[in-house]
Design a protein around this motif. Structure first.
Motif, mmCIF file in Angstrom:
data_model
loop_
_atom_site.group_PDB
_atom_site.id
_atom_site.type_symbol
_atom_site.label_atom_id
_atom_site.label_comp_id
_atom_site.label_asym_id
_atom_site.label_seq_id
_atom_site.Cartn_x
_atom_site.Cartn_y
_atom_site.Cartn_z
ATOM 1 N N TYR A 102 0.852 -1.191 0.000
ATOM 2 C CA TYR A 102 0.000 0.000 0.000
ATOM 3 C C TYR A 102 0.882 1.233 0.000
ATOM 4 O O TYR A 102 1.630 1.474 0.946
ATOM 5 C CB TYR A 102 -0.902 -0.042 1.237
ATOM 6 C CG TYR A 102 -1.879 1.110 1.411
ATOM 7 C CD1 TYR A 102 -2.222 1.974 0.374
ATOM 8 C CD2 TYR A 102 -2.484 1.329 2.648
ATOM 9 C CE1 TYR A 102 -3.115 3.006 0.557
ATOM 10 C CE2 TYR A 102 -3.395 2.359 2.846
ATOM 11 C CZ TYR A 102 -3.703 3.197 1.794
ATOM 12 O OH TYR A 102 -4.595 4.228 1.973
ATOM 13 N N LEU A 136 -5.927 -1.662 8.687
ATOM 14 C CA LEU A 136 -5.050 -2.658 8.061
ATOM 15 C C LEU A 136 -3.972 -3.166 9.005
ATOM 16 O O LEU A 136 -3.437 -4.260 8.810
ATOM 17 C CB LEU A 136 -4.404 -2.054 6.812
ATOM 18 C CG LEU A 136 -5.356 -1.831 5.631
ATOM 19 C CD1 LEU A 136 -4.717 -0.921 4.591
ATOM 20 C CD2 LEU A 136 -5.736 -3.172 5.006
ATOM 21 N N VAL A 168 0.695 -6.892 5.575
ATOM 22 C CA VAL A 168 0.491 -5.568 4.990
ATOM 23 C C VAL A 168 1.780 -4.769 5.073
ATOM 24 O O VAL A 168 2.379 -4.645 6.138
ATOM 25 C CB VAL A 168 -0.641 -4.815 5.720
ATOM 26 C CG1 VAL A 168 -0.752 -3.384 5.206
ATOM 27 C CG2 VAL A 168 -1.966 -5.549 5.548
#
Length: 327
Positions: free
Chosen positions: A152, A166, A173
């Motif tokens: 991300y 998240l 992640v």
């Protein structure tokens, strides 16, 4: 297995209109608000699957498309995330500055142009507000115990929505703000090409173009992406004049280099709904009976493009001298 929308393309994108009320509005990052929407008269909202979006029909007459990013197992509420666009044409600015809790609006859909297909492994790549359609996919993959990871990126951490949510997924992640980590290291994240992995990506055009370059050599159809704008590359076909025949009336019209098919067929009397006029929402889909479309949308996947039996006339053109449309 992940839920897959197997409805035929034309049916999948048809949408009814539902009255909803804004029940929550909160800031989730710099320049990003989250809206919670509930049915105006109570009860259940239409079911949806990861990757779906809705048309948000605002009181100022503007319609915009936003990905559903909430919990699909909460049937009475939808959630969307809205980025304030620097050059807003009346959509995001209205949502941020005017729309308030208690306001009633209408929505169309949901529709799904970005369905999650079955795979043993998923790699998710998000850029900025592109995280929104990926959130339900991640929840689905995690619920099913599927192997997955997320990369991300964003300009800075404060502008990246849903980072706190998240964090519950731990080291699956990777949050990589550009001002801290530089550009996303896509080759390192993607690794070697492999047949058991699907890559889902959403974000700005430069990021998606970079992912396509990084995935040269991967199996066909390994990458599924959702773009905020249609494809801007121009082929020779898109610069030429061609004809469109409306099969139901027998009328044939000429589309010039500077014309859109949508405008020309509407002028000839065809009733075609449209919304974004940028090739991203799927509203104006028409059936192609004969001829070869030159697809310029960001909706169809590779299989659907190869089939050549539908197109989005707001942006797409023709590779053949004539297209026959079911209009």
């Amino acid at each position: 297995m992940p839920i897959v929308d197997r409805t035929p393309v034309a049916q999948r994108r048809n949408a009814s209109v539902t009255a909803v009320v804004v029940t929550e509005k909160r800031v989730v990052a710099e320049g990003v608000v989250s809206l919670e929407l509930s049915a105006a008269h109570g009860g259940r909202l239409p079911d949806w699957a990861p990757g779906a979006h809705i048309d948000v029909i605002l009181p100022n007459g503007v319609t915009r498309q936003y990905s559903l990013c909430g919990d699909r197992w909460t049937p009475d509420r939808y959630q969307v995330g809205v980025l304030r666009e620097p050059a807003s044409r009346g959509g995001s600015a209205y949502v941020h500055d005017v729309l308030a809790v208690g306001d009633q609006i209408e929505i169309g859909g949901p529709r799904n142009n970005f369905a999650l297909v079955p795979s043993p492994t998923y790699l998710f790549v998000a850029g900025g507000i592109g995280i929104t359609p990926l959130l339900p996919m991640i929840r689905q993959a995690d619920m099913l115990g599927t192997n997955w990871r997320l990369l991300y990126g964003g300009r800075r951490r404060a502008s990246m929505a849903f980072v706190d949510e998240l964090s519950a997924y731990g080291d699956r992640v990777t949050v990589a703000p550009q001002d801290e980590a530089g550009l996303l290291d896509l080759p390192a994240f993607l690794g070697d090409p492999r047949a058991d992995t699907k890559v889902y990506a959403c974000g700005p055009v430069p990021l998606l173009d970079a992912i396509e370059r990084a995935m040269v050599g991967w199996p066909k159809y390994a990458l599924r992406s959702e773009r905020f704008v249609g494809h801007t590359n121009l082929s020779a076909a898109s610069l030429t004049t061609f004809e469109v025949t409306l099969a139901r009336t027998g009328v044939t019209v000429t589309v010039g280099p500077d014309d859109s098919v949508l405008d020309v067929v509407r002028a000839a009397g065809a009733d075609v709904l449209s919304s974004c006029q940028q090739g991203t929402c799927g509203t104006c889909e028409v059936t192609v009976l004969r001829g070869t479309p030159d697809h310029r949308d960001a909706v169809l996947d590779d299989h659907e493009r190869q089939a050549g039996d539908c197109m989005f006339p707001c942006v797409s053109r023709a590779h053949s001298d004539n297209l026959v449309l079911d209009l």
